[in-house]
Design an enzyme around this catalytic site. Sequence first.
Site, PDB file in Angstrom:
ATOM      1  N   CYS A  80     -30.569 -14.744 -46.600  1.00 30.64           N
ATOM      2  CA  CYS A  80     -30.093 -15.854 -46.188  1.00 30.64           C
ATOM      3  C   CYS A  80     -28.664 -16.256 -46.600  1.00 30.64           C
ATOM      4  O   CYS A  80     -27.943 -15.522 -46.226  1.00 30.64           O
ATOM      5  CB  CYS A  80     -31.378 -16.862 -46.160  1.00 30.64           C
ATOM      6  SG  CYS A  80     -31.024 -18.253 -44.861  1.00 30.64           S
ATOM      7  N   HIS A  85     -35.625 -13.852 -43.704  1.00 31.62           N
ATOM      8  CA  HIS A  85     -36.656 -14.083 -45.004  1.00 31.62           C
ATOM      9  C   HIS A  85     -37.757 -13.070 -44.960  1.00 31.62           C
ATOM     10  O   HIS A  85     -38.653 -13.323 -44.679  1.00 31.62           O
ATOM     11  CB  HIS A  85     -37.228 -15.538 -44.933  1.00 31.62           C
ATOM     12  CG  HIS A  85     -36.142 -16.578 -45.263  1.00 31.62           C
ATOM     13  ND1 HIS A  85     -35.968 -16.912 -46.574  1.00 31.62           N
ATOM     14  CD2 HIS A  85     -35.364 -17.182 -44.694  1.00 31.62           C
ATOM     15  CE1 HIS A  85     -34.844 -17.805 -46.494  1.00 31.62           C
ATOM     16  NE2 HIS A  85     -34.588 -18.178 -45.413  1.00 31.62           N
ATOM     17  N   GLU A 101     -39.530 -11.834 -47.574  1.00 31.14           N
ATOM     18  CA  GLU A 101     -40.320 -12.176 -48.337  1.00 31.14           C
ATOM     19  C   GLU A 101     -41.571 -12.607 -47.525  1.00 31.14           C
ATOM     20  O   GLU A 101     -42.617 -12.468 -48.306  1.00 31.14           O
ATOM     21  CB  GLU A 101     -39.835 -13.097 -49.419  1.00 31.14           C
ATOM     22  CG  GLU A 101     -39.612 -14.473 -48.985  1.00 31.14           C
ATOM     23  CD  GLU A 101     -38.155 -14.786 -48.431  1.00 31.14           C
ATOM     24  OE1 GLU A 101     -37.783 -15.859 -48.589  1.00 31.14           O
ATOM     25  OE2 GLU A 101     -37.622 -13.835 -48.119  1.00 31.14           O
TER      26      GLU A 101
END
Length: 577
Positions: free
Chosen positions: A417, A543, A545
Amino acid sequence: MRGFDRVGMRWFNPVPERLRGGRQDETPADGKELASVTRHIFVTGGVVSSLGKGLTSASIGMLLEARGLRVKMQKLDPYINVDPGTMSPYQHGEVYVLDDGSETDLDLGHYERFTSTKLTRESNYTTGQIYLSVINKERRGEFLGKTVQVIPHITNEIKEMVKNLADSATDVVITEIGGTVGDIESLPFLEAIRQIPLEVGRENCMFIHLTLVPYLKAAGELKTKPTQHSVGILRQIGIQPDVLVCRTERALDVSDREKIALFCNVPLDAVIEERDKDFSIYEVPLSLQSNKIDDLVLKRFGMQAGPADLDDWHDLLHRLRNPEHEVSIALVGKYAEHRDAYKSIYEALDHGGIAHKTQVRVQPIKSEDIEREGAERLLAGFDGLIVPGGFGERGVEGKVEAITFARERRLPFLGICLGMQCAVIDVARKCAGLAGAHSTEFAKNTPHPVICLMDEQQGVVEKGGTMRLGAQPCVLGEGTRAAAAYGATQISERHRHRYEFNPKYRGQLEQAGLVIAGTSPDGSLVEIVELADHPWFVAVQFHPEFKSKPTAAHPLFAGLVAAAVERHAGSAWVTEA
């Protein structure tokens, strides 16, 4: 029955009319036998906060899935914010984003990492959402002139949100109640779940209370009184726990468990010891299973299920306990001292380590410290670097300097990001000769706005739920490092941002060596950038994750760990993931 659209900031009907008020006789698409009744498990917490209700709820969900049951999960948060999207990471931790764009509590990350349940905007409700819904109904005149009160109107709305998850393809709904028993904020939620058994049958509901049994060093003994008081508060409300999960740093002996069982009015086998886990949170499900919590759930509901299939979980714990390699990765961020602000990133790095039988040691470093002391002093000796997302100007130049260090020293790097935007700024300044290049988020008058506000964000005033949120498709370039990592050229990843790569500078930056490795399907938005002549320099606007699991590491985190291992070893390294 209505849900809250966090993206459009409006209320909508999430449950089809045909599913309201009962079950259907049709067979689900997966061919499984329909659940005759959806059971409800409510998880509450007592004594102190941060005991791990989310982990406990997720672990119970995982164990039930391992035994063949179909599970849905939900978190009810007592704060008045509509969602955590505008809350400080120092207070709330990370904002966990779902595919549908919902900005939710970080506990939903545990739910997705531990289970296969599909989470949606119905999986997380706050006091703010509940009250906003009721107020909107009152303004439309839906209460026919009645005085609107906490009971029954607020509690009815809460019950509706819980029962919305019950459908013909769900065996068990697990609902975690945020906060601590005794908090004023939690009372409407506790009153609502007290009422639900009266409507669906007490035999179809189970209350699991997570509590603390502290050890007093001066007395040399565990103290059960806080647990007794916590359960006492619940019983005054009208809730009798069926199971007590007792967090403790010392083992409970038989006399401790007998005292808790007697004074809290639960069977002895329903007093479960949950010792602190120094090694890994992924030990929690197996610890709970050793205490037969899944058997207690099945017995309570009179359900039959096969043995738990936990082979994958045992394998990942074996990999964690017996690493073949060790690497150190620096995490340079604005909130580096606050681990929960990057909760999913820490977990995803662990997952990358599990995939490659590697112990990953993560060192958080404040980006402001890089600005003061320099990247050379603080980053020398690490095997990899990750720069996560964030908002606000503070520490941005430290992130850019850290990325410059990684690029010049060929240190494996992953940007996420804002981390990607800082990587673009670095390449623009140092490789493309665009002096003063910056993001208009931080420097509105920059001569080279290589990062700018998205067109769709122009004119947006409201801050809550208005960013580019949720799952978006991305097309990867053939032959790129990203495509090799994913093993695909079309992917979907979750986003949370307002600013983007400025397409006006694409040609100049590509000439300077920046590879545009991934874009939106129409090519208008840059999603991934790389450097081809670097061991691992990958930065993404999304993102990753949020889609990593301990049993299925995200390919970009697995790729970063593999590159870090190779750097640490100083030679080519191949492993079987």
